[in-house]
Design an enzyme around this catalytic site. Structure first.
Site, PDB file in Angstrom:
ATOM      1  N   GLY A  18       7.538 -43.325  46.121  1.00  0.00           N
ATOM      2  CA  GLY A  18       6.713 -42.220  46.717  1.00  0.00           C
ATOM      3  C   GLY A  18       6.666 -42.649  48.192  1.00  0.00           C
ATOM      4  O   GLY A  18       6.804 -43.608  48.563  1.00  0.00           O
ATOM      5  N   MET A  22       3.197 -41.719  56.614  1.00  0.00           N
ATOM      6  CA  MET A  22       2.945 -43.168  57.366  1.00  0.00           C
ATOM      7  C   MET A  22       3.430 -44.309  56.545  1.00  0.00           C
ATOM      8  O   MET A  22       3.260 -45.517  56.775  1.00  0.00           O
ATOM      9  CB  MET A  22       1.660 -43.259  58.063  1.00  0.00           C
ATOM     10  CG  MET A  22       1.413 -42.107  59.069  1.00  0.00           C
ATOM     11  SD  MET A  22       2.383 -42.204  60.338  1.00  0.00           S
ATOM     12  CE  MET A  22       2.243 -43.670  61.371  1.00  0.00           C
ATOM     13  N   GLU A  94      -1.736 -52.385  40.210  1.00  0.00           N
ATOM     14  CA  GLU A  94      -1.151 -52.341  38.800  1.00  0.00           C
ATOM     15  C   GLU A  94      -0.032 -51.131  38.800  1.00  0.00           C
ATOM     16  O   GLU A  94      -0.302 -50.024  39.734  1.00  0.00           O
ATOM     17  CB  GLU A  94      -2.155 -52.303  37.707  1.00  0.00           C
ATOM     18  CG  GLU A  94      -3.101 -50.931  38.020  1.00  0.00           C
ATOM     19  CD  GLU A  94      -4.121 -50.788  36.791  1.00  0.00           C
ATOM     20  OE1 GLU A  94      -3.677 -50.956  35.656  1.00  0.00           O
ATOM     21  OE2 GLU A  94      -5.149 -50.223  36.966  1.00  0.00           O
ATOM     22  N   ASP A 141     -11.913 -38.638  49.056  1.00  0.00           N
ATOM     23  CA  ASP A 141     -10.703 -38.063  48.976  1.00  0.00           C
ATOM     24  C   ASP A 141     -10.238 -37.771  47.768  1.00  0.00           C
ATOM     25  O   ASP A 141      -9.181 -37.562  47.430  1.00  0.00           O
ATOM     26  CB  ASP A 141      -9.558 -38.472  49.912  1.00  0.00           C
ATOM     27  CG  ASP A 141      -8.394 -37.630  50.135  1.00  0.00           C
ATOM     28  OD1 ASP A 141      -8.657 -36.206  50.055  1.00  0.00           O
ATOM     29  OD2 ASP A 141      -7.382 -38.081  50.243  1.00  0.00           O
ATOM     30  N   LYS A 143      -9.039 -35.656  44.627  1.00  0.00           N
ATOM     31  CA  LYS A 143      -8.237 -34.736  44.200  1.00  0.00           C
ATOM     32  C   LYS A 143      -7.353 -34.989  43.090  1.00  0.00           C
ATOM     33  O   LYS A 143      -7.115 -36.095  42.725  1.00  0.00           O
ATOM     34  CB  LYS A 143      -7.475 -34.373  45.519  1.00  0.00           C
ATOM     35  CG  LYS A 143      -6.497 -35.452  45.985  1.00  0.00           C
ATOM     36  CD  LYS A 143      -5.764 -35.148  47.496  1.00  0.00           C
ATOM     37  CE  LYS A 143      -5.052 -36.345  48.084  1.00  0.00           C
ATOM     38  NZ  LYS A 143      -4.630 -36.241  49.431  1.00  0.00           N
ATOM     39  N   PRO A 144      -6.826 -33.968  42.534  1.00  0.00           N
ATOM     40  CA  PRO A 144      -5.828 -34.100  41.355  1.00  0.00           C
ATOM     41  C   PRO A 144      -4.689 -35.185  41.668  1.00  0.00           C
ATOM     42  O   PRO A 144      -4.401 -35.938  40.433  1.00  0.00           O
ATOM     43  CB  PRO A 144      -5.184 -32.726  41.034  1.00  0.00           C
ATOM     44  CG  PRO A 144      -6.238 -31.492  41.820  1.00  0.00           C
ATOM     45  CD  PRO A 144      -7.026 -32.375  42.909  1.00  0.00           C
ATOM     46  N   ALA A 145      -4.087 -35.316  42.826  1.00  0.00           N
ATOM     47  CA  ALA A 145      -3.189 -36.325  43.101  1.00  0.00           C
ATOM     48  C   ALA A 145      -3.568 -37.547  42.880  1.00  0.00           C
ATOM     49  O   ALA A 145      -2.942 -38.566  42.823  1.00  0.00           O
ATOM     50  CB  ALA A 145      -2.383 -35.968  44.320  1.00  0.00           C
ATOM     51  N   ASN A 146      -4.740 -37.889  43.273  1.00  0.00           N
ATOM     52  CA  ASN A 146      -5.598 -39.242  43.262  1.00  0.00           C
ATOM     53  C   ASN A 146      -6.166 -39.443  41.552  1.00  0.00           C
ATOM     54  O   ASN A 146      -6.880 -40.591  41.818  1.00  0.00           O
ATOM     55  CB  ASN A 146      -6.586 -39.346  44.372  1.00  0.00           C
ATOM     56  CG  ASN A 146      -6.002 -39.341  45.438  1.00  0.00           C
ATOM     57  OD1 ASN A 146      -5.069 -39.851  45.615  1.00  0.00           O
ATOM     58  ND2 ASN A 146      -6.544 -39.246  46.631  1.00  0.00           N
TER      59      ASN A 146
END
Length: 748
Positions: A18, A22, A94, A141, A143-146
């Site tokens: 990924g 930054m 993990e 924050d 959101k679906p990606a988290n």
């Protein structure tokens, strides 16, 4: 680190899984314990970066590690270790085997997830949030990606990278005071957007957005423009999820709508209550009376009683990402690039803010990354302008123009493009003199860099003409328009869209010079040409046809004006929609034409419907709603329904004074209408007070000899006559006549 691929002689980096603006995330092996882990690294910052900015990012990364490492719950990603190696900050966690919700939606071709999975995910996330909130930690924050769905069905929340400790608000506030946006627009709570106090209920709102998306396939506010998304969260009530997907259970529909309440106090009190509610809904049980609580109310402050402005950090923000796949199968990648909204730096570390520097010593070649960032911020400013947020757009363009001037030079086309947009925003916010100066300098710079007949040079010159018209300098505007038109016809041809736009503007300006026949003839020619080249219902064709109708009205050819306005209104309704502002504007002008033709009953019917539509679209106090109500009142008067007309005029006047101010021209028009109604009802003493108030304000704002001021003094004199105060009336008539003569006299 890239050479040894080993951190602290312990974590061997294997595969890059990924990358964010930054940071990077690697699949790695813990050599000490013989297990695979995920390692998140903050990219090393070179000397070309602003050191204060670097320090903030490093502190935020360390804060993420300390917060995340303290969390021990099956629904939260486990952090094993963190530290710094050779200047690189790292976080060891993990390695999760599964897919985040964004990837699951993408795998499913953006179709919603199965209902059973949606409810199960909702319950597990609520459980994890209940735990973290009890620790005093707010994610900020979500959101679906988290949110990860592991292969065994477990759900974990990832990346508490911008978490906020409830007991440490002051420190977090210092971190967020840099212009670095916190959160992703599609999932941000109204209080985050408006810069208010944020607590655990903000996470609940974000969870509502996530659940809405995985249940329906789209976020509750599914727009591509960041600003439109933010305003949707703040002002728009979402459609119930079941309107998109009928098979969703009713309890789930209610839960999501409660989570998406605009104010925190209307949402569930905490995630524990939420989890209980979902669990009971799954089994079909009902909660005990009083068993579920709403959160205690939190005051939401709206200065002046109006909707709170979006905070300054939203001005340069990128749209962020709704659920379209992400990062890597372990934990969400750092996406600081999408969060950068503050100043950027040159190759020497100089901050790119302030004014527009002049040419100087040779500057270092800007990086491709910097140029791309500035281009993105420029586009964000354009989007704000398209939405009508001109002040905010101006702030963005000024900052980008300064940055581009330092990075590229003051006469670089990109720098001048940003300064052109600065001028455009100034002209749209009433600062015509400033806009004229800006456009003049842009035109000069473009002529030097591109030549006098270059389309961009001509565009800047054309805008100077437009601004001259705003300033009432119509003769000067005519000269500039005529010169630009000659150049456009020579270099582009008579039927080029830019040539036709210039001819349209010239026709508009001719009508302001009183050359109505010339204006009508030119506007008619442009409308015919645009209809032939672009189509009869193209918005540009209809804009010019609208100008044709306006000029017909000024020529007192109201039957033709009425037919033309109706044609425009019908075409706009078909092309743009019945509720589009341009459609509604054309309908308003149809009403004006009907009134001028003495068909007041028809005008009254039209304005009654228009008021309903304007109220529904813009609200009761919207200026255009009040304009339609003013038309309604005028036609009530024409039908001699003076009591109704007076009541309407008073209410419109009060609303205009409240929203626009007592000195605004529209407020004064309404106050005069109140006086007219009072006069027709024989209440001349009361009417005199309002006529005199209007005259005094106009004299103070516009000057004693302005035509509107003189018209108001004439109204006052007429009222004095009606009251039998003939001597005062005659004196006032004479004073008005003297001022008009003086105004008409040529200067010495």
């Amino acid at each position: 680190m890239a050479d040894t691929r080993l951190i602290q002689s312990r974590y061997r980096l294997l595969d890059l899984i990924g990358r964010g603006g930054m940071g990077e995330v690697w699949r790695a092996r813990d050599e000490s314990l013989g297990r695979q882990v995920a390692v998140k690294c903050l990219k090393p910052m070179g000397p070309q970066h602003d050191q204060a900015f670097t320090r903030i990012l490093r502190e935020r990364f360390r804060r993420e590690a300390r917060v995340a490492a303290a969390l021990q719950h099956r629904g939260v990603t486990v952090v094993h270790d963190f530290g710094e190696s050779d200047g690189v900050l790292y976080l060891v966690m993990e390695l999760l085997e599964g897919r985040n919700l964004s990837q699951l939606l993408e795998d499913n071709k953006q179709h919603p997830l199965p209902v059973a999975d949606v409810v199960d995910i909702a319950e597990q996330v609520a459980d994890a949030l209940g735990y973290t909130h009890k620790q005093g930690i707010v994610h900020r924050d979500l959101k679906p990606a988290n949110i990860m769905r592991l292969d065994d069905g477990a759900v974990k929340i990832c990346d508490f990278g911008i978490a906020r400790l409830g007991h440490d608000i002051g420190f977090t506030s210092r971190l967020t005071g840099t212009g670095i946006a916190m959160g992703t627009p599609h999932y941000m709570s109204p209080e985050q957007i408006s810069g208010g106090e944020v607590d655990h209920r903000s996470d609940l709102y974000s969870l509502g957005c996530v659940l809405y998306e995985i249940a329906t396939g789209v976020p509750p506010f599914d727009m591509d423009d960041a600003w439109a998304v933010l305003v949707g969260h703040r002002d728009t009530v979402p459609e119930p999820p079941r309107t998109h997907r009928a098979e969703l259970p009713s309890f789930f529909d209610e839960v999501v709508l409660d989570l998406l309440a605009k104010t925190p106090g209307e949402r569930p009190a905490d995630a524990g209550d939420l989890r209980q509610r979902i669990s009971l809904g799954r089994t079909g049980e009902q909660p005990e009376a009083g068993g579920l609580r709403l959160a205690p109310p939190v005051p939401v402050r709206h200065p002046g009683g109006r909707a709170a402005r979006l905070p300054s950090w939203t001005r340069n923000m990128t749209t962020g990402h709704k659920a379209t796949g992400a990062a890597y199968p372990g934990t969400a990648a750092i996406d600081h690039a999408a969060l950068l909204t503050g100043a950027w730096t040159t190759g020497t570390g100089q901050v790119l803010t302030g004014g527009f520097p002049s040419a100087g010593p040779a500057r270092p070649t800007p990086s491709a990354e910097l140029l791309a960032t500035l281009a993105g911020r420029h586009s964000a400013g354009l989007n704000l302008g398209r939405l009508g947020h001109w002040e905010e757009a101006g702030d963005v363009h000024r900052a980008v123009a300064a940055d581009r001037a330092l990075a590229l030079g003051p006469d670089h086309p990109d720098t001048l493009a940003s300064r052109y947009e600065v001028g455009f925003t100034l002209s749209r916010t009433g600062r015509a003199a400033d806009a004229l100066r800006e456009f003049g300098q842009v035109a000069e710079g473009r002529e030097r860099a591109l030549g006098p007949d270059h389309p961009e040079t001509l565009a800047a010159r054309q805008e100077t003409a437009y601004v001259l018209g705003q300033l009432g300098r119509h003769f000067e505007a005519h000269q500039v328009y005529a010169a630009v038109l000659a150049s456009r016809e020579r270099s582009m041809g008579p039927d080029h869209p830019d040539t036709l736009r210039c001819r349209h503007n010239l026709a508009f300006n001719l009508s302001r010079l009183g050359r109505l026949e010339d204006s009508y003839r030119m506007a008619r020619e442009v409308a015919d040409a645009r209809g032939r080249l672009l189509g009869e219902t193209h918005p540009d064709t209809l804009v010019t046809l609208y100008e044709v109708a306006y000029t017909l009205g000024r020529l007192d050819r109201w039957n033709e004006a009425l037919m033309t306005y109706r044609e425009v209104a019908q075409a706009r309704a078909a092309v743009l929609g019945a509720d589009h502002p341009d459609t509604l504007s054309a309908r308003y002008e149809v009403g004006i034409s009907l009134g001028r033709l003495g068909r007041s009953a028809e005008a009254l019917e039209l304005y009654s419907a228009l008021v309903e539509d304007r109220t529904r679209v813009g609200g009761r106090a919207d200026p255009e709603t009040l304009r339609a109500r003013h038309g309604l009142g005028v036609n009530l008067g024409r039908m001699a329904r003076w009591e109704e007309a007076l009541a309407e005029a008073r209410e419109v006047c009060a609303l205009r004074e409240q929203t626009l101010g007592p000195d605004h021209p529209d407020t004064l028009v309404s106050r005069r209408e109140v006086a007219v109604g009072l006069g027709w009802l024989g209440r001349w003493a009361d009417a005199l007070t309002d006529y005199r108030t209007v005259a005094e304000i106009r004299e103070r704002v516009l000057g004693a000899d302005h035509p509107d001021t003189l018209a108001s003094r004439n109204d006052e004199a007429h009222c004095l006559e009606q009251l039998g105060r003939g001597t005062e009336a005659v004196d006032l008539y004479r004073r008005v006549a003297d001022l008009r003569r003086q105004r008409a006299m040529p200067p010495h």
